[in-house]
Design a protein around this motif. Structure first.
Motif, mmCIF file in Angstrom:
data_model
loop_
_atom_site.group_PDB
_atom_site.id
_atom_site.type_symbol
_atom_site.label_atom_id
_atom_site.label_comp_id
_atom_site.label_asym_id
_atom_site.label_seq_id
_atom_site.Cartn_x
_atom_site.Cartn_y
_atom_site.Cartn_z
ATOM 1 N N ILE A 278 0.861 -1.187 0.000
ATOM 2 C CA ILE A 278 0.000 0.000 0.000
ATOM 3 C C ILE A 278 0.897 1.238 0.000
ATOM 4 C CG2 ILE A 278 -1.830 1.270 1.179
ATOM 5 C CD1 ILE A 278 -2.674 -1.324 2.505
ATOM 6 N N PRO A 279 1.098 1.872 -1.155
ATOM 7 C CA PRO A 279 1.896 3.103 -1.179
ATOM 8 C C PRO A 279 1.228 4.199 -0.351
ATOM 9 C CG PRO A 279 1.666 2.184 -3.387
ATOM 10 C CD PRO A 279 0.710 1.438 -2.511
ATOM 11 N N ASP A 280 2.003 4.837 0.488
ATOM 12 C CA ASP A 280 1.512 5.899 1.366
ATOM 13 C C ASP A 280 2.187 7.201 0.948
ATOM 14 O OD1 ASP A 280 1.058 7.712 3.515
ATOM 15 O OD2 ASP A 280 0.735 6.025 4.879
ATOM 16 N N MET A 281 1.416 8.106 0.347
ATOM 17 C CA MET A 281 1.976 9.350 -0.167
ATOM 18 C C MET A 281 2.468 10.258 0.948
ATOM 19 S SD MET A 281 1.802 9.269 -3.520
ATOM 20 C CE MET A 281 1.842 10.971 -4.065
ATOM 21 N N GLU A 282 1.839 10.218 2.106
ATOM 22 C CA GLU A 282 2.245 11.083 3.201
ATOM 23 C C GLU A 282 3.515 10.575 3.884
ATOM 24 O OE1 GLU A 282 0.985 14.016 4.004
ATOM 25 O OE2 GLU A 282 -0.391 13.819 2.295
ATOM 26 N N ARG A 283 3.576 9.296 4.114
ATOM 27 C CA ARG A 283 4.737 8.713 4.800
ATOM 28 C C ARG A 283 5.880 8.408 3.832
ATOM 29 N NH1 ARG A 283 2.328 4.130 8.809
ATOM 30 N NH2 ARG A 283 4.584 3.733 8.971
ATOM 31 N N GLU A 284 5.643 8.543 2.539
ATOM 32 C CA GLU A 284 6.645 8.293 1.507
ATOM 33 C C GLU A 284 7.239 6.892 1.625
ATOM 34 O OE1 GLU A 284 9.310 11.667 2.022
ATOM 35 O OE2 GLU A 284 8.326 12.641 0.324
ATOM 36 N N PRO A 320 2.913 11.885 -9.278
ATOM 37 C CA PRO A 320 1.546 11.386 -9.473
ATOM 38 C C PRO A 320 1.087 10.606 -8.246
ATOM 39 C CG PRO A 320 3.107 10.021 -10.664
ATOM 40 C CD PRO A 320 3.900 11.157 -10.081
ATOM 41 N N ASN A 321 -0.163 10.250 -8.215
ATOM 42 C CA ASN A 321 -0.739 9.553 -7.067
ATOM 43 C C ASN A 321 -0.328 8.082 -7.105
ATOM 44 O OD1 ASN A 321 -2.478 8.184 -5.220
ATOM 45 N ND2 ASN A 321 -3.864 9.931 -5.296
ATOM 46 N N ALA A 322 0.688 7.726 -6.317
ATOM 47 C CA ALA A 322 1.222 6.367 -6.334
ATOM 48 C C ALA A 322 0.214 5.348 -5.814
ATOM 49 C CB ALA A 322 2.507 6.300 -5.511
ATOM 50 N N THR A 323 -0.628 5.749 -4.865
ATOM 51 C CA THR A 323 -1.597 4.811 -4.292
ATOM 52 C C THR A 323 -2.548 4.292 -5.357
ATOM 53 O OG1 THR A 323 -1.483 6.058 -2.211
ATOM 54 C CG2 THR A 323 -3.292 4.485 -2.461
ATOM 55 N N VAL A 324 -3.022 5.174 -6.237
ATOM 56 C CA VAL A 324 -3.943 4.768 -7.300
ATOM 57 C C VAL A 324 -3.197 3.993 -8.389
ATOM 58 C CG1 VAL A 324 -5.521 5.588 -9.092
ATOM 59 C CG2 VAL A 324 -5.496 6.690 -6.833
ATOM 60 N N LEU A 325 -2.070 4.541 -8.840
ATOM 61 C CA LEU A 325 -1.349 3.925 -9.951
ATOM 62 C C LEU A 325 -0.873 2.519 -9.608
ATOM 63 C CD1 LEU A 325 0.907 6.794 -11.358
ATOM 64 C CD2 LEU A 325 -1.254 5.960 -12.214
ATOM 65 N N PHE A 326 -0.438 2.312 -8.379
ATOM 66 C CA PHE A 326 0.066 1.011 -7.966
ATOM 67 C C PHE A 326 -0.978 -0.073 -8.211
ATOM 68 C CE2 PHE A 326 0.989 -2.274 -4.802
ATOM 69 C CZ PHE A 326 2.355 -2.444 -4.945
ATOM 70 N N PHE A 327 -2.230 0.210 -7.896
ATOM 71 C CA PHE A 327 -3.276 -0.812 -8.005
ATOM 72 C C PHE A 327 -3.875 -0.885 -9.409
ATOM 73 C CE2 PHE A 327 -3.183 0.000 -3.404
ATOM 74 C CZ PHE A 327 -2.995 -1.304 -2.955
ATOM 75 N N THR A 328 -4.040 0.237 -10.094
ATOM 76 C CA THR A 328 -4.572 0.158 -11.459
ATOM 77 C C THR A 328 -3.604 -0.571 -12.380
ATOM 78 O OG1 THR A 328 -3.662 2.363 -11.975
ATOM 79 C CG2 THR A 328 -5.961 2.254 -11.223
ATOM 80 N N PHE A 329 -2.296 -0.329 -12.189
ATOM 81 C CA PHE A 329 -1.308 -1.018 -13.012
ATOM 82 C C PHE A 329 -1.344 -2.523 -12.757
ATOM 83 C CE2 PHE A 329 3.139 -2.578 -13.423
ATOM 84 C CZ PHE A 329 3.237 -2.470 -14.802
ATOM 85 N N ARG A 330 -1.451 -2.932 -11.510
ATOM 86 C CA ARG A 330 -1.493 -4.354 -11.197
ATOM 87 C C ARG A 330 -2.783 -5.005 -11.658
ATOM 88 N NH1 ARG A 330 2.259 -2.163 -9.060
ATOM 89 N NH2 ARG A 330 4.117 -3.208 -8.195
ATOM 90 N N ALA A 331 -3.868 -4.262 -11.661
ATOM 91 C CA ALA A 331 -5.114 -4.801 -12.214
ATOM 92 C C ALA A 331 -4.956 -5.083 -13.707
ATOM 93 C CB ALA A 331 -6.262 -3.822 -11.971
ATOM 94 N N MET A 332 -4.357 -4.145 -14.437
ATOM 95 C CA MET A 332 -4.141 -4.334 -15.867
ATOM 96 C C MET A 332 -3.224 -5.529 -16.136
ATOM 97 S SD MET A 332 -2.318 -1.755 -18.613
ATOM 98 C CE MET A 332 -0.741 -1.951 -17.771
ATOM 99 N N VAL A 333 -2.093 -5.582 -15.444
ATOM 100 C CA VAL A 333 -1.130 -6.664 -15.665
ATOM 101 C C VAL A 333 -1.723 -8.008 -15.247
ATOM 102 C CG1 VAL A 333 1.101 -7.588 -14.964
ATOM 103 C CG2 VAL A 333 0.869 -5.158 -15.479
ATOM 104 N N GLY A 334 -2.407 -8.038 -14.123
ATOM 105 C CA GLY A 334 -3.007 -9.287 -13.664
ATOM 106 C C GLY A 334 -4.010 -9.839 -14.651
ATOM 107 N N LEU A 335 -4.859 -8.971 -15.193
ATOM 108 C CA LEU A 335 -5.829 -9.420 -16.187
ATOM 109 C C LEU A 335 -5.141 -9.839 -17.482
ATOM 110 C CD1 LEU A 335 -8.653 -6.811 -15.576
ATOM 111 C CD2 LEU A 335 -8.784 -9.270 -15.170
ATOM 112 N N GLY A 336 -4.037 -9.153 -17.822
ATOM 113 C CA GLY A 336 -3.284 -9.549 -19.007
ATOM 114 C C GLY A 336 -2.719 -10.952 -18.876
ATOM 115 N N VAL A 337 -2.174 -11.271 -17.701
ATOM 116 C CA VAL A 337 -1.669 -12.624 -17.458
ATOM 117 C C VAL A 337 -2.810 -13.634 -17.521
ATOM 118 C CG1 VAL A 337 -0.594 -14.128 -15.730
ATOM 119 C CG2 VAL A 337 0.288 -11.816 -16.095
ATOM 120 N N ALA A 338 -3.966 -13.269 -16.968
ATOM 121 C CA ALA A 338 -5.125 -14.163 -17.021
ATOM 122 C C ALA A 338 -5.546 -14.437 -18.461
ATOM 123 C CB ALA A 338 -6.282 -13.554 -16.228
ATOM 124 N N MET A 339 -5.460 -13.419 -19.330
ATOM 125 C CA MET A 339 -5.799 -13.617 -20.743
ATOM 126 C C MET A 339 -4.840 -14.586 -21.418
ATOM 127 S SD MET A 339 -6.655 -9.705 -21.882
ATOM 128 C CE MET A 339 -7.394 -8.614 -20.669
#
Length: 479
Positions: A278-284, A320-339
């Motif tokens: 879980i990337p934490d933007m405040e705690r870096e 950029p917002n690391a908290t959002v990007l971290f999970f959207t990127f993994r959702a894309m990659v995870g679904l790509g592997v599933a395909m």
């Protein structure tokens, strides 16, 4: 919406409308190519199943095309109403590119779409096939201009700034900017994959319910071949796209990977792949990180000792917002592997002769139906949120691009958009899914003329939206 600024509301509004819209062009691109292939196979083999499938999928294509045109019109107006600062600054580049889209793609589609939809038994088979190919080509040209415009916003090139405005100096550099080839290829393959999974889900549903078995088997087979081929290719293209992003937008890569410190990682020899955390933007820092040593270096730099810059290397206002990007990127990659795994499983079952008999696999195919579109949305959010806080990367910040509105009117328009979109497009999407699940009507003769009269699946609104004058007012504004 209480407490949100006009800037935040404008971003949410554009994100909402583009997220709805992007689904339709993706299916339009894929189905147009699929229809061209079906008609080519029918002309070559004279196998009536291909014509039956063409006449089935063209109904869904027409409905989807109409919703894409209507949803794209909204975003054209948003550039002026909500993002006037962007239009004033970069209009010298984006305006002509969108105009070229209208003059090429929309006019081409408008010119041949009528023949494609209504031309059976009215024109010769050669002319009808040519019309189908031209419509498919039009969708590709449209995506080319849109991706050229969007890619320029990420990696601007071929310009000078005069009196606070962008002035193009080399149109070839503007169009073929550094990220354009990767983004265009990645998007087109995503559209083909999304459509293939949609087609596979439709055919699997019909096989599970013992409907239109010969036609359903044929389209399931074709869809799985596309997934088997395109999914691994997409992984290779995605890797090349990632290397390009690392070169031109390193802060985005750092946020996607959840990496904060450069030197600390290199002291250990390369840097790890953070599988989850879980990337934490405040705690870096990325909390609860589960890591695989050096794998991040191998994937991103193709070297076990390679490095990327951590987010702390960039000023806070440029991250950029690391908290959002971290999970959207993994959702894309995870679904790509599933395909990829789904395509391989289909290949194994095909070799064993169990492809059409395995009800477990058919149920999996139905579940995988929306996977391509979900991955596409996750990838699009990764791309666009990762560009923040810039609208034109390195040149124009988002807070300088928004129009001078109070929060109240933007909140009201956002609420209206949400209500209207869910009602109108919700009904359209539900009807499209109903058509896809029904399959070709039992007993349909392959030489029957498709029905486009009153009560058919091509409403009058679609016919009006496809008229040349409506097309010229902009259609699919963002892909």
């Amino acid at each position: 919406m209480h407490g949100l600024t006009a800037l935040e509301l404008a971003r949410i509004q554009f994100g909402f409308t583009v997220s709805f819209h992007i689904l339709f062009p993706a299916i339009t691109i894929g189905l147009a190519c699929f229809l061209a292939f079906l008609e080519a196979r029918w002309l070559y083999t004279q196998d009536a199943v291909y014509k039956t499938l063409y006449q089935f999928w063209i109904k869904i294509f027409a409905l989807n095309f109409g919703m894409g045109v209507v949803s794209g019109l909204v975003m054209a107006y948003e550039f002026g109403t909500n993002w006037s600062g962007f239009s004033q600054f970069a209009g010298g580049v984006t305006g002509p590119l969108l105009t070229y889209e209208v003059l090429t793609a929309f006019f081409l589609e408008a010119g041949f779409l009528g023949v494609m939809l209504f031309g059976w038994n009215r024109v010769g088979p050669g002319l009808h096939f040519f019309s189908t190919v031209m419509v498919a080509l039009g969708t590709m040209i449209s995506s080319t201009w849109i991706l050229a415009s969007n890619s320029w916003m990420h990696t601007p090139a071929g310009y000078v700034i005069v009196a606070g405005k962008v002035v193009p100096t080399d149109w070839l550099e503007v169009i073929f900017n550094p990220s354009f080839p990767y983004r265009l290829t990645h998007m087109v393959i995503a559209a083909l994959l999304s459509t293939a999974l949609f087609v596979a889900a439709s055919s699997a549903w019909q096989l599970l319910h013992d409907r239109a078995v010969p036609a359903a088997r044929k389209m399931l087979s074709m869809a799985l071949w596309m997934v088997l081929i395109a999914a691994p290719v997409q992984a290779v293209v995605g890797d090349a796209h990632g290397l390009n992003t690392l070169e031109h937008q390193p802060a985005k890569i750092a946020a996607m990977e959840g990496h904060w410190n450069t030197a600390a990682r290199n002291d250990k020899g390369g840097f790890p792949l953070i599988v989850i955390g879980i990337p934490d933007m405040e705690r870096e820092e990325t909390r609860y990180a589960i890591e695989i040593p050096r794998l991040g270096s191998l994937i991103l730099t193709h070297s076990l000792d390679g490095q990327i810059r951590g987010l702390k290397d960039f000023p806070r206002e440029d991250r950029p917002n690391a908290t959002v990007l971290f999970f959207t990127f993994r959702a894309m990659v995870g679904l790509g592997v599933a395909m990829i795994l789904f395509g391989l499983l289909g290949c194994v079952l095909r070799r064993n002769g169990a492809l059409y008999r395995s009800r477990a696999f058919l149920r999996l195919a139905v579940l995988m139906g929306p996977a391509g579109l979900i991955a596409l949305l996750a990838g699009w959010m990764t791309t666009e949120i990762g560009r923040q806080p810039w609208v034109v990367y390195g040149l124009l910040r988002t807070h300088d691009a928004v129009s001078a509105h109070a929060a109240g009117p933007v909140a009201l328009s956002l609420a209206l958009f949400v209500a209207v979109y869910f009602v109108c497009f919700g009904v359209g999407i539900r009807y499209m899914l109903k058509l896809a699940s029904a399959g070709p009507a039992p007993g349909t003769h392959p030489h029957d003329e498709p029905s486009y009269g009153p009560g058919s699946v091509v409403p009058a609104a679609i016919a009006a939206a496809c008229a040349p004058n409506a097309m010229a007012r902009h259609g699919r504004r963002e892909i």
